[in-house]
Design a protein around this motif. Structure first.
Motif, PDB file in Angstrom:
ATOM      1  N   ALA A 116       9.660  -6.270   3.547  1.00  7.25           N
ATOM      2  CA  ALA A 116       8.309  -5.634   3.593  1.00  7.25           C
ATOM      3  C   ALA A 116       8.382  -4.724   2.455  1.00  7.25           C
ATOM      4  O   ALA A 116       7.150  -4.542   2.090  1.00  7.25           O
ATOM      5  CB  ALA A 116       8.201  -4.996   4.985  1.00  7.25           C
ATOM      6  N   PRO A 117       9.165  -3.485   2.331  1.00  6.06           N
ATOM      7  CA  PRO A 117       8.912  -2.419   1.340  1.00  6.06           C
ATOM      8  C   PRO A 117       8.693  -3.098  -0.135  1.00  6.06           C
ATOM      9  O   PRO A 117       7.938  -2.496  -0.782  1.00  6.06           O
ATOM     10  CB  PRO A 117      10.243  -1.633   1.474  1.00  6.06           C
ATOM     11  N   LEU A 118       9.416  -4.128  -0.239  1.00 10.35           N
ATOM     12  CA  LEU A 118       9.423  -4.859  -1.651  1.00 10.35           C
ATOM     13  C   LEU A 118       8.181  -5.586  -1.934  1.00 10.35           C
ATOM     14  O   LEU A 118       7.508  -5.397  -2.952  1.00 10.35           O
ATOM     15  CB  LEU A 118      10.579  -5.748  -1.774  1.00 10.35           C
ATOM     16  N   VAL A 119       7.476  -5.910  -0.701  1.00  8.64           N
ATOM     17  CA  VAL A 119       6.183  -6.762  -0.930  1.00  8.64           C
ATOM     18  C   VAL A 119       5.150  -5.546  -1.143  1.00  8.64           C
ATOM     19  O   VAL A 119       4.401  -5.906  -2.234  1.00  8.64           O
ATOM     20  CB  VAL A 119       5.917  -7.542   0.253  1.00  8.64           C
ATOM     21  N   GLU A 120       5.532  -4.466  -0.348  1.00 11.78           N
ATOM     22  CA  GLU A 120       4.595  -3.283  -0.546  1.00 11.78           C
ATOM     23  C   GLU A 120       4.299  -2.903  -1.979  1.00 11.78           C
ATOM     24  O   GLU A 120       3.378  -2.840  -2.653  1.00 11.78           O
ATOM     25  CB  GLU A 120       4.498  -2.334   0.438  1.00 11.78           C
ATOM     26  N   LYS A 121       5.512  -2.634  -2.682  1.00  7.21           N
ATOM     27  CA  LYS A 121       5.587  -2.167  -3.909  1.00  7.21           C
ATOM     28  C   LYS A 121       5.001  -3.097  -4.990  1.00  7.21           C
ATOM     29  O   LYS A 121       4.307  -2.708  -5.768  1.00  7.21           O
ATOM     30  CB  LYS A 121       7.295  -1.855  -4.203  1.00  7.21           C
ATOM     31  N   LEU A 122       5.410  -4.424  -4.896  1.00  5.84           N
ATOM     32  CA  LEU A 122       5.052  -5.340  -5.880  1.00  5.84           C
ATOM     33  C   LEU A 122       3.530  -5.452  -5.597  1.00  5.84           C
ATOM     34  O   LEU A 122       2.728  -5.661  -6.693  1.00  5.84           O
ATOM     35  CB  LEU A 122       5.546  -6.715  -5.230  1.00  5.84           C
ATOM     36  N   THR A 123       2.611  -5.609  -4.477  1.00  2.89           N
ATOM     37  CA  THR A 123       1.384  -5.598  -4.268  1.00  2.89           C
ATOM     38  C   THR A 123       0.692  -4.329  -4.760  1.00  2.89           C
ATOM     39  O   THR A 123      -0.444  -4.508  -5.634  1.00  2.89           O
ATOM     40  CB  THR A 123       1.090  -5.779  -2.858  1.00  2.89           C
ATOM     41  N   LYS A 124       1.176  -3.172  -4.795  1.00  2.00           N
ATOM     42  CA  LYS A 124       0.344  -1.854  -4.771  1.00  2.00           C
ATOM     43  C   LYS A 124       0.737  -1.405  -6.305  1.00  2.00           C
ATOM     44  O   LYS A 124       0.067  -0.793  -6.902  1.00  2.00           O
ATOM     45  CB  LYS A 124       0.863  -0.708  -4.024  1.00  2.00           C
ATOM     46  N   GLU A 125       1.998  -1.785  -6.616  1.00  2.00           N
ATOM     47  CA  GLU A 125       2.366  -1.066  -8.034  1.00  2.00           C
ATOM     48  C   GLU A 125       2.679  -2.499  -9.269  1.00  2.00           C
ATOM     49  O   GLU A 125       1.994  -2.316 -10.316  1.00  2.00           O
ATOM     50  CB  GLU A 125       3.733  -0.299  -7.906  1.00  2.00           C
ATOM     51  N   THR A 126       3.574  -3.074  -8.871  1.00  2.00           N
ATOM     52  CA  THR A 126       4.000  -4.125  -9.937  1.00  2.00           C
ATOM     53  C   THR A 126       3.161  -5.294 -10.580  1.00  2.00           C
ATOM     54  O   THR A 126       2.829  -5.186 -11.660  1.00  2.00           O
ATOM     55  CB  THR A 126       5.409  -4.781  -9.436  1.00  2.00           C
ATOM     56  N   LEU A 127       2.569  -5.736  -9.426  1.00  7.11           N
ATOM     57  CA  LEU A 127       1.389  -6.753  -9.926  1.00  7.11           C
ATOM     58  C   LEU A 127       0.146  -6.054 -10.706  1.00  7.11           C
ATOM     59  O   LEU A 127      -0.031  -6.581 -11.812  1.00  7.11           O
ATOM     60  CB  LEU A 127       0.837  -7.494  -8.674  1.00  7.11           C
ATOM     61  N   PRO A 128      -0.373  -4.921 -10.222  1.00  6.35           N
ATOM     62  CA  PRO A 128      -1.389  -4.536 -10.974  1.00  6.35           C
ATOM     63  C   PRO A 128      -0.909  -3.745 -12.325  1.00  6.35           C
ATOM     64  O   PRO A 128      -1.688  -3.933 -13.284  1.00  6.35           O
ATOM     65  CB  PRO A 128      -1.898  -3.125 -10.162  1.00  6.35           C
ATOM     66  N   PHE A 129       0.238  -3.258 -12.266  1.00  4.30           N
ATOM     67  CA  PHE A 129       0.853  -2.807 -13.544  1.00  4.30           C
ATOM     68  C   PHE A 129       0.724  -3.840 -14.541  1.00  4.30           C
ATOM     69  O   PHE A 129       0.297  -3.701 -15.700  1.00  4.30           O
ATOM     70  CB  PHE A 129       2.348  -2.096 -13.209  1.00  4.30           C
ATOM     71  N   TYR A 130       1.649  -5.090 -14.125  1.00  5.87           N
ATOM     72  CA  TYR A 130       1.673  -6.226 -15.250  1.00  5.87           C
ATOM     73  C   TYR A 130       0.261  -6.757 -15.826  1.00  5.87           C
ATOM     74  O   TYR A 130      -0.106  -7.019 -16.882  1.00  5.87           O
ATOM     75  CB  TYR A 130       2.579  -7.054 -14.868  1.00  5.87           C
ATOM     76  N   LEU A 131      -0.396  -7.129 -14.667  1.00  9.79           N
ATOM     77  CA  LEU A 131      -1.688  -7.890 -14.705  1.00  9.79           C
ATOM     78  C   LEU A 131      -2.750  -7.097 -15.529  1.00  9.79           C
ATOM     79  O   LEU A 131      -3.217  -7.546 -16.533  1.00  9.79           O
ATOM     80  CB  LEU A 131      -2.090  -8.399 -13.317  1.00  9.79           C
ATOM     81  N   SER A 132      -2.648  -5.801 -15.451  1.00 12.52           N
ATOM     82  CA  SER A 132      -3.770  -4.930 -16.088  1.00 12.52           C
ATOM     83  C   SER A 132      -3.438  -4.870 -17.513  1.00 12.52           C
ATOM     84  O   SER A 132      -4.027  -4.814 -18.510  1.00 12.52           O
ATOM     85  CB  SER A 132      -4.068  -3.636 -15.551  1.00 12.52           C
ATOM     86  N   ARG A 133      -2.072  -5.049 -17.700  1.00  4.54           N
ATOM     87  CA  ARG A 133      -1.665  -4.788 -19.451  1.00  4.54           C
ATOM     88  C   ARG A 133      -1.768  -6.298 -19.926  1.00  4.54           C
ATOM     89  O   ARG A 133      -2.158  -6.289 -21.126  1.00  4.54           O
ATOM     90  CB  ARG A 133      -0.143  -4.498 -19.371  1.00  4.54           C
ATOM     91  N   PHE A 134      -1.751  -7.258 -19.174  1.00  2.00           N
ATOM     92  CA  PHE A 134      -1.861  -8.748 -19.569  1.00  2.00           C
ATOM     93  C   PHE A 134      -3.457  -8.728 -19.910  1.00  2.00           C
ATOM     94  O   PHE A 134      -3.705  -9.281 -21.008  1.00  2.00           O
ATOM     95  CB  PHE A 134      -1.579  -9.703 -18.497  1.00  2.00           C
ATOM     96  N   GLU A 135      -4.381  -8.342 -18.880  1.00  2.00           N
ATOM     97  CA  GLU A 135      -5.727  -8.408 -19.202  1.00  2.00           C
ATOM     98  C   GLU A 135      -6.074  -7.637 -20.508  1.00  2.00           C
ATOM     99  O   GLU A 135      -6.660  -8.173 -21.169  1.00  2.00           O
ATOM    100  CB  GLU A 135      -6.199  -7.842 -17.934  1.00  2.00           C
ATOM    101  N   LYS A 136      -5.423  -6.537 -20.618  1.00  2.00           N
ATOM    102  CA  LYS A 136      -5.723  -5.543 -21.920  1.00  2.00           C
ATOM    103  C   LYS A 136      -5.237  -6.342 -23.019  1.00  2.00           C
ATOM    104  O   LYS A 136      -6.110  -6.380 -24.115  1.00  2.00           O
ATOM    105  CB  LYS A 136      -4.920  -4.373 -21.689  1.00  2.00           C
ATOM    106  N   ALA A 137      -4.011  -6.913 -23.221  1.00  2.00           N
ATOM    107  CA  ALA A 137      -3.601  -7.682 -24.245  1.00  2.00           C
ATOM    108  C   ALA A 137      -4.397  -8.977 -24.546  1.00  2.00           C
ATOM    109  O   ALA A 137      -4.783  -8.968 -25.716  1.00  2.00           O
ATOM    110  CB  ALA A 137      -2.271  -8.239 -23.965  1.00  2.00           C
ATOM    111  N   ILE A 138      -4.852  -9.558 -23.604  1.00  2.00           N
ATOM    112  CA  ILE A 138      -5.772 -10.780 -23.818  1.00  2.00           C
ATOM    113  C   ILE A 138      -7.179 -10.094 -24.344  1.00  2.00           C
ATOM    114  O   ILE A 138      -7.786 -10.874 -25.296  1.00  2.00           O
ATOM    115  CB  ILE A 138      -6.107 -11.564 -22.603  1.00  2.00           C
ATOM    116  N   ARG A 139      -7.696  -9.111 -23.883  1.00  2.00           N
ATOM    117  CA  ARG A 139      -9.004  -8.428 -24.368  1.00  2.00           C
ATOM    118  C   ARG A 139      -8.739  -8.136 -25.924  1.00  2.00           C
ATOM    119  O   ARG A 139      -9.622  -8.680 -26.679  1.00  2.00           O
ATOM    120  CB  ARG A 139      -9.295  -7.320 -23.779  1.00  2.00           C
TER     121      ARG A 139
END
Lengths: 204, 204
Positions: A116-139
């Motif tokens: 549970a705590p890992l999933v929460e950290k992943l959902t709230k922090e890790t996924l947005p962190f990486y995905l927003s950077r991927f989005e920026k790189a692609i832009r």
């Protein structure tokens, strides 16, 4: 020794699908060897570092998703125009695998009652962190990860993200239109499209 | 834009030392930028994926230890004689970084009061698992990881293992004479030897 490469993995897309995409892209015939989850403990000691995917090729068992992907990328012109571009492509691919490893850790590797705590950290922090950077790189790179040209990093993204969404049970690319568009572009490459249509239907 | 590459990392050997070894081996001038632990939170958002080491080169910030190491390896002839050999070298390098990540997780990333079970698993399972496989690969390849020739995987091993032993507080290569011999060979390469003699003394 068989001349046809043999890919060993569970009967999932999982960590093997980026490799399968690259094999399809390169029009390389191979044996897509899939084993049931319960067979893995028996097979594990036969793999070089006890892990899959493993590609058996020219008589060698090669582990590590990205080592295999990079080799296939070189055969298909998906590794950049020079060493400097190749380094940028490699760095993105490593980041995708870092994200994948975080998802696998939170949803699969950690004992169920501790997730549970890992999933929460992943959902709230890790996924947005990486995905927003991927989005920026692609832009910043005209719709691909590096310098406006397709590379194996784009294929790894498309081959990997879908199975991460299978783990999270929601589409992790929602809110990232450029990632979605890049994934779609890769899925529409004719040989990859043909692979997606014929591949075994699996739930991960 | 400075023409001299700039390497950013903490004031440790840590994950950056394989890169420093390769920069030394290639006789490449660079700025060895080290920051104090307490400066990292402020600097973190300036790095592409919030991680170090980062190599700033030709106006780009490049993250990921192995992406950087591979680029440097190509400049110095440490990436094998062909794509098939390069794939085997990459697979070993990835395995070394997997082991490093397991050590960092158990000794540094996990909150201190939760480390004990991870350290136990690392000591009893993970370290012997990887190190015995490294030992076997070196035995089968005439003293190097791949095909009896030096590659960047050998340099990454030597540059990384010492700082892992700093974390565990014992020499993790004890009992693995061929790993020890390979590390020693790398440390005795003239330019790496010169770097080791002049580098800042740090406790990790």
């Amino acid at each position: 020794m068989s001349l046809k490469p043999k890919l060993s993995y569970f009967n999932y897309r999982g960590s093997a699908e980026p490799i399968r995409y690259l094999l399809a892209y390169g029009n390389i015939e191979y044996e897509d060897c899939r084993f049931a989850d319960e067979e893995f403990p028996k097979l594990k000691p036969t793999f070089p570092y006890g892990q899959v995917p493993v590609l058996e090729i020219k008589g060698k068992m090669i582990p590590q998703t990205l080592a295999i992907c990079r080799y296939l990328a070189k055969q298909s012109g998906l590794y950049g125009k020079d060493d400097f571009e190749a380094m940028q492509i490699d760095a993105v691919a490593d980041a995708i695998i870092d994200l994948r490893n975080a998802v696998w850790l939170a949803y699969w590797i950690t004992p169920e009652d501790e997730r549970a705590p890992l999933v929460e950290k992943l959902t709230k922090e890790t996924l947005p962190f990486y995905l927003s950077r991927f989005e920026k790189a692609i832009r910043e790179n005209n719709g691909y990860f590096v310098n406006g040209n397709i590379s194996y990093a784009d294929i790894v993204l498309a081959g990997q993200l879908e199975s991460l969404s299978d783990s999270t049970k929601y589409d992790i690319t929602d809110g990232y239109p450029l990632i979605k568009a890049l994934v779609k572009k890769v899925e529409n490459l004719p040989r990859i499209k043909a692979w997606i249509e014929k591949r075994p239907k699996t739930d991960g």
